[in-house]
Design an enzyme around this catalytic site. Structure first.
Site, PDB file in Angstrom:
ATOM      1  CB  THR A 125      -0.856  -0.040   1.258  1.00 47.16           C
ATOM      2  OG1 THR A 125      -0.260   0.417   2.294  1.00 47.16           O
ATOM      3  CG2 THR A 125      -1.653  -1.258   1.475  1.00 47.16           C
ATOM      4  CB  CYS A 126       0.800   4.442  -1.304  1.00 48.53           C
ATOM      5  SG  CYS A 126      -0.884   4.890  -1.648  1.00 48.53           S
TER       6      CYS A 126
END
Length: 94
Positions: free
Chosen positions: A38-39
């Protein structure tokens, strides 16, 4: 994001991760790996999602073989220790 938006995103991420796991065949010639990335920096969208998948499916975390990055943060769900190999955080400033 608001707290409500974070929990909504985390719920969706849990469902997407389970769907990805269900599509992988570990007995195939190429094996069966899912990379979850994920970011987000939120534990709710990262470690907690992984912990959820570990409870819901017969899967395990394996080391990626990368010698950089920090260990995962302490998960809030299930009291699991996310300092185990395979959970890594990468931040652009470190």
């Amino acid at each position: 994001k608001s707290a409500q938006e974070i929990w909504q995103c985390a719920h969706l991420q849990k469902q997407l991760l389970l769907a990805a796991i269900d599509l992988v065949d570990a007995r195939s010639k190429t094996g069966g790996f899912v990379v979850y990335s994920t970011c987000s920096i939120m534990v709710e969208e990262n470690e907690n999602v992984i912990n959820y998948a570990l409870r819901k499916r017969d899967v395990k975390v394996v080391p990626a073989g990368l010698d950089f990055g920090a260990g995962g943060e302490e998960g809030k769900e299930g009291g699991s220790d996310f300092g185990r190999p395979g959970i890594q955080r990468f931040r652009e400033h470190r």
